[in-house]
Enzyme design. Structure first.
Site, PDB file in Angstrom:
ATOM      1  N   ASP A 117      35.867 -45.627  73.833  1.00 31.51           N
ATOM      2  CA  ASP A 117      35.311 -46.880  73.299  1.00 31.51           C
ATOM      3  C   ASP A 117      36.168 -47.369  72.121  1.00 31.51           C
ATOM      4  OD1 ASP A 117      33.509 -48.935  72.876  1.00 31.51           O
ATOM      5  OD2 ASP A 117      31.881 -47.670  72.151  1.00 31.51           O
ATOM      6  N   TYR A 166      29.436 -37.287  74.846  1.00 28.02           N
ATOM      7  CA  TYR A 166      28.102 -37.166  75.447  1.00 28.02           C
ATOM      8  C   TYR A 166      27.878 -35.846  76.179  1.00 28.02           C
ATOM      9  CZ  TYR A 166      26.749 -41.967  74.252  1.00 28.02           C
ATOM     10  OH  TYR A 166      26.407 -43.117  73.591  1.00 28.02           O
TER      11      TYR A 166
HETATM   12  P1  ADP Z   1      31.237 -40.455  76.252  1.00 30.53           P
HETATM   13  O1  ADP Z   1      30.556 -40.830  74.955  1.00 30.53           O
HETATM   14  O2  ADP Z   1      30.766 -41.274  77.426  1.00 30.53           O
HETATM   15  O3  ADP Z   1      31.258 -38.993  76.488  1.00 30.53           O
HETATM   16  P2  ADP Z   1      34.035 -40.409  75.352  1.00 30.53           P
HETATM   17  O4  ADP Z   1      34.872 -41.582  74.986  1.00 30.53           O
HETATM   18  O5  ADP Z   1      33.712 -39.419  74.276  1.00 30.53           O
HETATM   19  O6  ADP Z   1      32.730 -41.012  76.037  1.00 30.53           O
HETATM   20  O7  ADP Z   1      34.722 -39.626  76.535  1.00 30.53           O
HETATM   21  C1  ADP Z   1      34.734 -40.022  77.875  1.00 30.53           C
HETATM   22  C2  ADP Z   1      36.013 -39.532  78.530  1.00 30.53           C
HETATM   23  O8  ADP Z   1      37.082 -40.419  78.175  1.00 30.53           O
HETATM   24  C3  ADP Z   1      36.453 -38.125  78.088  1.00 30.53           C
HETATM   25  O9  ADP Z   1      36.821 -37.388  79.247  1.00 30.53           O
HETATM   26  C4  ADP Z   1      37.658 -38.397  77.191  1.00 30.53           C
HETATM   27  O10 ADP Z   1      38.600 -37.344  77.267  1.00 30.53           O
HETATM   28  C5  ADP Z   1      38.220 -39.649  77.832  1.00 30.53           C
HETATM   29  N1  ADP Z   1      39.076 -40.514  76.991  1.00 30.53           N
HETATM   30  C6  ADP Z   1      39.118 -40.627  75.642  1.00 30.53           C
HETATM   31  N2  ADP Z   1      40.040 -41.562  75.284  1.00 30.53           N
HETATM   32  C7  ADP Z   1      40.578 -42.040  76.447  1.00 30.53           C
HETATM   33  C8  ADP Z   1      41.574 -43.015  76.761  1.00 30.53           C
HETATM   34  N3  ADP Z   1      42.223 -43.695  75.822  1.00 30.53           N
HETATM   35  N4  ADP Z   1      41.852 -43.240  78.079  1.00 30.53           N
HETATM   36  C9  ADP Z   1      41.193 -42.579  79.063  1.00 30.53           C
HETATM   37  N5  ADP Z   1      40.254 -41.667  78.823  1.00 30.53           N
HETATM   38  C10 ADP Z   1      39.945 -41.392  77.535  1.00 30.53           C
END
Ligand code: ADP
Length: 181
Positions: free
Chosen positions: A40, A133
């Site tokens: 995000d 999460y």
């Molecule tokens: P949530 O709160 O839904 O768990 P996160 O952002 O913490 O969301 O993580 C969701 C997934 O996105 C994780 O597997 C993380 O490693 C991955 N992630 C984090 N940054 C990026 C990025 N820039 N591009 C793709 N995936 C990412």
């Protein structure tokens, strides 16, 4: 032109979702729609203020109590290579007995429903809920692959879905899930 098969409508990429040149990237947002960490934060940083502006508007006008888990909403992609961002709020993992699997499946369905309705050519998904999460990665990968396959088998649009995994572990888990029939 030959009709593309299901398997060549699905791609797996290890990398940063903000760099993907697709019609829409999916944001694993939180229900506030006002930004957060992980993917995000990366999307808002790379896409610039136009995304947050639209999120704030949607929050105020359409989702005063927040975006419910499993639902999705699209905004501009701002400065991203992707034209749109589809924001969805994944479930927080509480051990699996609080409808987490259904909510995670609903996230994929809600995003794909928008992509179909708006005739997006291509959509990139991060591994929703598997970061902050805490959703178990193997189960999350299986749900992601199952939902996307089912949707693509029944719909012409989006023509292409890209799973974008950040880490090695998720790359291996998605490869395994995609190799299963
Ligand atoms: P949530 O709160 O839904 O768990 P996160 O952002 O913490 O969301 O993580 C969701 C997934 O996105 C994780 O597997 C993380 O490693 C991955 N992630 C984090 N940054 C990026 C990025 N820039 N591009 C793709 N995936 C990412």
């Amino acid at each position: 032109m030959p009709t593309p098969t299901l398997s060549n409508r699905i791609q797996l990429v290890q990398g940063d979702i903000t760099k993907q040149a697709v019609s829409a990237i999916v944001n694993a947002a939180n229900s506030s729609l006002l930004g957060g960490g992980g993917v995000d934060g990366a999307i808002h940083r790379a896409g610039g203020p136009a995304i947050l502006e639209e999120c704030k508007f949607l929050r105020a006008r359409k989702y005063p109590a927040g975006l419910p888990p499993g639902q999705a909403v699209a905004t501009t992609g701002g400065n991203l290579p992707a034209r749109y961002v589809i924001h969805t709020a994944g479930p927080v993992w509480h051990g699996g007995s609080q409808h987490e699997a259904e909510e995670l499946a609903a996230c994929y369905q809600s995003c794909l429903k928008i992509a179909t309705a708006r005739i997006f050519e291509s959509v990139a998904f991060p591994s929703i809920s598997t970061g902050i999460y805490g959703y178990p990665k193997q189960e999350a990968a299986a749900i992601a692959v199952r939902e996307v396959r089912q949707w693509l088998a029944a719909h012409e649009w989006p023509q292409r879905v890209v799973f974008v995994v950040f880490d090695e572990e998720n790359r291996r888990l998605y490869e395994e899930a995609l190799a299963e029939q």
